[in-house]
Write an enzyme that holds these catalytic residues in place. Structure first.
Site, PDB file in Angstrom:
ATOM      1  N   THR A   7       0.946  -1.470   0.229  1.00 20.11           N
ATOM      2  CA  THR A   7       0.346   0.099   0.222  1.00 20.11           C
ATOM      3  C   THR A   7       0.916   1.325  -0.073  1.00 20.11           C
ATOM      4  O   THR A   7       1.889   1.100  -0.032  1.00 20.11           O
ATOM      5  CB  THR A   7      -1.043   0.133   1.074  1.00 20.11           C
ATOM      6  OG1 THR A   7      -0.351   0.839   2.148  1.00 20.11           O
ATOM      7  CG2 THR A   7      -1.304  -1.040   1.694  1.00 20.11           C
ATOM      8  N   ASP A   8       0.175   2.630  -0.082  1.00 16.77           N
ATOM      9  CA  ASP A   8       0.940   3.473   0.138  1.00 16.77           C
ATOM     10  C   ASP A   8       0.867   4.046   1.860  1.00 16.77           C
ATOM     11  O   ASP A   8       0.136   2.999   1.906  1.00 16.77           O
ATOM     12  CB  ASP A   8       0.590   5.120  -0.628  1.00 16.77           C
ATOM     13  CG  ASP A   8       1.622   5.709  -1.210  1.00 16.77           C
ATOM     14  OD1 ASP A   8       2.257   6.077  -0.229  1.00 16.77           O
ATOM     15  OD2 ASP A   8       1.403   6.476  -2.105  1.00 16.77           O
ATOM     16  N   TYR A   9       1.353   5.158   1.779  1.00 18.38           N
ATOM     17  CA  TYR A   9       1.349   5.616   3.372  1.00 18.38           C
ATOM     18  C   TYR A   9      -0.255   5.109   4.611  1.00 18.38           C
ATOM     19  O   TYR A   9      -0.630   5.919   3.001  1.00 18.38           O
ATOM     20  CB  TYR A   9       2.252   6.576   3.663  1.00 18.38           C
ATOM     21  CG  TYR A   9       2.700   6.826   4.500  1.00 18.38           C
ATOM     22  CD1 TYR A   9       4.433   7.041   5.081  1.00 18.38           C
ATOM     23  CD2 TYR A   9       2.411   7.695   6.169  1.00 18.38           C
ATOM     24  CE1 TYR A   9       4.390   7.214   6.312  1.00 18.38           C
ATOM     25  CE2 TYR A   9       2.436   7.768   6.971  1.00 18.38           C
ATOM     26  CZ  TYR A   9       4.026   7.704   7.263  1.00 18.38           C
ATOM     27  OH  TYR A   9       4.488   8.003   8.250  1.00 18.38           O
ATOM     28  N   GLY A  69      -2.771   3.694   3.340  1.00 17.80           N
ATOM     29  CA  GLY A  69      -3.338   4.073   2.549  1.00 17.80           C
ATOM     30  C   GLY A  69      -4.534   2.849   2.884  1.00 17.80           C
ATOM     31  O   GLY A  69      -5.857   3.355   2.484  1.00 17.80           O
TER      32      GLY A  69
END
Length: 768
Positions: free
Chosen positions: A292-294, A296
């Site tokens: 995931t992104d931060y 997310g």
């Protein structure tokens, strides 16, 4: 990040590593996929549920936090097998301590993976990605990624969250700076070069790191140019215009991929099973790690998609393997498994991809392969790396205007260097240079003074970056401060005019600060700030020749500047060696060769504006800029200020009309397209020869032009060279309404020139 003090002699560490590794070095067995499968399957069979979930947990080391969350109790989590890896933890010493903790105290001694946002260099920083894309030089771009990998790996890093391959047509979006512009073909070529540069031919090499393609998908198409915003488009548009760079990076062997923040078809990408499983895994065959992104996963709660246990389960089922920072997997998956909301096979799948990533990096063979103190001392920020960064920066600059050949400047001149960016070291590396030692960057003033020869450099700041102090604070975060001058604006301009009066030529260093672009740095007004424009107007009224250096992380509205300033050099943010590279170009030691990878609009109201647009049913007649009941504006033409592919040189080039070896192509055949390129000026230089096509009739509407090939060539003054391109059926294919990748028989145009607008054309036909 503070780790518990841990002391271990080297001999003990070696014994620990040997105890958890197979008796035979796993890198000696073949074939690699089968060997990896046997090893990972064996390890999975020994793991508890808690240890499997722990591998899905990616935490921040706290050194370069990009969001608001910070993880806690890190040492205890490592010991309990609740951590799969860290990002934003740097230096051999810190990384070794964390790895020793995992290897010596966790039950199965599974090594950690260490990532960082190595976006456009590590300590040696290259131009921002948008600037690199303006080089149109794939070997150069690949080499910047190789150097970034070599330096990061020498400091313990083995995973980078790059390349960012998002296509964008909206320069209001701050992260435009981190991508490669508007075109899927150019973006795909750069994606391949970056992946190859980071990963090389051997991911187990101590000089390579794993690439992470981001942000999957469509992140650059957010509404209103606002970061993290909603994205909505047809699948035909996705496949033809926005997805190609992601697929190119995956086909190049990228080891991992990052999900984007935005939603797609009403479903957040982080929980979008069509995106992460049906398209990515099944259709494209991706076999790497998906992260995931931060935070997310957590952010899907605010999307209105459910509470943390629910969205965590949805993310796992969609195809997410690793949860960055949010710890939704760590804290909810066991309960979701007990409740039947996820399956053990889904947890095993995610854990397998995490373990395989570590395996591919050779961490099971040697968890400390990236922890070599000697390499950290000798391979980072070297003279050779800095020299290449200087070359890359000079290659990225785009000469937008040069009336009466004002540039290059004679080294015997007296130069008035004026502007709030003229003497700023810390802004030169550009956004997303998290590991750069900003104090070692070269300012424009330093670069000119050291390269000036008999020239005299006079300096004045002239204006503040922004009139509003609070806006300036937001625009100079993360150590990029530009001290404010609290004198009245008129007094600052007066001082600048006094300096200008003593000069032969004025060099104005104006534009954005580095943090006026990048993540969460969207702008509704993409002009040079008004306070700087007033300074520029005053300088122009002196009658002295003015050279404008434009610092920017996006295409700007430079309409006023283009109308009034005789010479404009767009320098983006060139990295640690910016000042030297600017001096090289201003004094003519380097002939600028950059070409725009994105269209510059006349004003923000034209956005989105891009060269490969579709025609309407009521297009303008050629040569006109307004007709009633046609697709146009009342107040401005449809034309860009500077088109895609545009860039001037200190010399001139002539490109002949294209000559085709045949005018009919069979579906299994090819056509050779040849042009003659001549340097008609008095200086050696480089030109980018660009080939576009147009499919005149299709079962779905087709763009007015599509880039299909380009060649950057160097020619000495007066030299001519024949340049040949080969078009095949594959170059004519596109995704039709059924998402089939097809070519369609019919008439085509081929265009060749040195920008998307300055082209000559020929015709051919495709037959079955």
């Amino acid at each position: 990040m503070r780790f518990l003090k841990y002391q271990a002699v080297v001999g003990v560490c070696v014994l620990l590593i040997a105890a958890c590794a197979p008796k035979k070095n796993i890198s000696e067995v073949s074939p690699p996929d089968k060997k990896m499968d046997v090893f990972v399957s064996g390890l999975l069979s020994k793991m508890t549920l808690e240890e499997k979930i722990g591998q899905l947990n990616l935490l921040t080391g706290g050194e370069a936090v990009t969001g608001s969350a910070v993880n806690s109790d890190l040492e205890a989590k490592i010991k309990n097998g609740q951590v799969g890896g860290f990002f934003s933890l740097t230096s051999v010493e810190r990384i070794r301590k964390a790895q020793e903790l995992a290897i010596s105290t966790s039950r199965l001694k599974i090594p950690l993976i260490f990532g960082l946002d190595v976006i456009h260099g590590y300590k040696t920083t290259f131009p921002i990605p948008l600037g690199l894309s303006a080089t149109w030089d794939m070997p150069l771009i690949q080499r910047t990624a190789e150097i970034a990998a070599e330096e990061a790996a020498a400091d313990g890093i083995n995973w980078t969250f790059s390349p960012m391959v998002d296509i964008s047509r909206d320069p209001r979006w701050g992260r435009f700076s981190e991508g490669s512009g508007e075109d899927p073909y150019l973006g795909s070529e750069i994606a391949r070069a970056m992946v190859k540069g980071y990963q090389g031919d051997d991911l187990m090499s101590e000089t390579t790191i794993m690439a992470c393609v981001k942000h999957f998908a469509l992140y650059g198409a957010g509404e209103a140019g606002r970061d993290y915003n909603t994205t909505d488009m047809s699948k035909v548009r996705m496949y033809n215009e926005f997805l190609p760079p992601y697929k190119a990076a995956i086909d190049a062997g990228a080891g991992s991929l990052m999900a984007s923040f935005n939603e797609i078809n009403g479903i957040p990408a982080t929980a979008n099973k069509w995106l992460l499983t049906d398209l990515l895994r099944k259709e494209w065959g991706f076999k790497g790690l998906v992260v995931t992104d931060y935070t997310g996963i957590n952010e899907m709660v605010d999307h209105g998609y459910g509470d943390l246990p629910h969205v965590s389960a949805l993310a796992l089922k969609a195809g997410i393997d690793m949860d960055m920072v949010g710890e939704g997997f760590l804290t909810t998956l066991k309960r979701s498994l007990d409740e039947g909301k996820v399956s053990i096979s889904e947890i095993n799948r995610a854990c397998r991809f995490v373990l395989e990533a570590k395996y591919k990096l050779g961490l099971f063979d040697d968890p400390f392969r990236y922890c070599n103190d000697e390499r950290a001392k000798t391979k980072i920020f070297t003279a050779a790396n800095r020299a290449f960064a200087r070359k890359a920066a000079g290659s990225s600059f785009v000469l937008l205007k040069n009336d009466k050949q004002l540039l290059p400047i004679k080294k015997s001149s007296t130069i008035a260097l004026i502007g709030p960016l003229a003497d700023s070291k810390v802004n030169m590396p550009g956004t997303w240079s998290v590991s750069t030692d900003l104090s070692k960057a070269i300012s424009v003033r330093q670069g000119l003074e050291e390269a000036s020869g008999s020239s005299k450099i006079l300096y004045a700041t002239g204006s503040n970056l922004l009139e509003d102090p609070e806006y300036q604070k937001r625009a100079t975060m993360f150590g990029r401060e530009i001290p404010r001058d609290n004198r009245p604006e008129a007094e600052m301009i007066k001082e600048a005019l006094t300096v200008a009066a003593r000069s032969d030529v004025i060099v104005a260093a104006l534009g954005e600060s580095s943090e006026m672009s990048g993540e969460s740095s969207s702008r509704t007004d993409i002009r040079i700030p008004a306070v700087q424009q007033r300074l520029l107007d005053a300088l122009l009224k002196t009658g002295k020749p003015v050279v404008l250096l434009v610092f920017a992380g996006r295409p700007l509205d430079l309409s006023s500047e283009n109308a009034n300033v005789p010479a404009i050099l767009n320098v983006w943010f060139g990295g640690t060696e910016t000042g030297y590279a600017i001096a090289d170009v201003l004094f003519g030691d380097v002939n600028p060769s950059g070409k725009l990878s994105a269209t510059f609009p006349q004003n923000v109201g034209q956005i989105p504006l891009y060269y490969n647009h579709k025609n309407t049913g009521r297009p303008l007649e050629k040569g006109k800029w307004f007709q009633k009941f046609r697709s146009n504006y009342l107040d401005v033409s449809n034309d860009p200020l500077f088109p895609f592919g545009f860039g001037l040189s200190y010399t001139s080039f002539d490109i002949s009309a294209p000559v085709l070896d045949k005018t009919v192509m069979n579906t299994n055949g090819s056509i050779s397209v040849t042009v003659n390129v001549k340097n008609t000026g008095s200086r050696d230089g480089e030109e980018v020869v660009q080939l576009y096509i147009r499919d005149l009739v299709g079962t779905i509407t087709r763009p007015v032009k599509e880039l299909k090939a380009f060649r950057k060539i160097a020619l000495k003054a007066g030299e001519a060279r024949e340049v040949n391109f080969t078009l095949t059926e594959n170059d004519l294919k596109f995704y039709n309404a059924e998402l089939e990748f097809v070519s369609e028989p019919g008439d085509f145009k081929v265009f060749i020139g040195n920008s998307s607008e300055n082209v000559k054309e020929a015709n051919f036909k495709l037959i079955k």
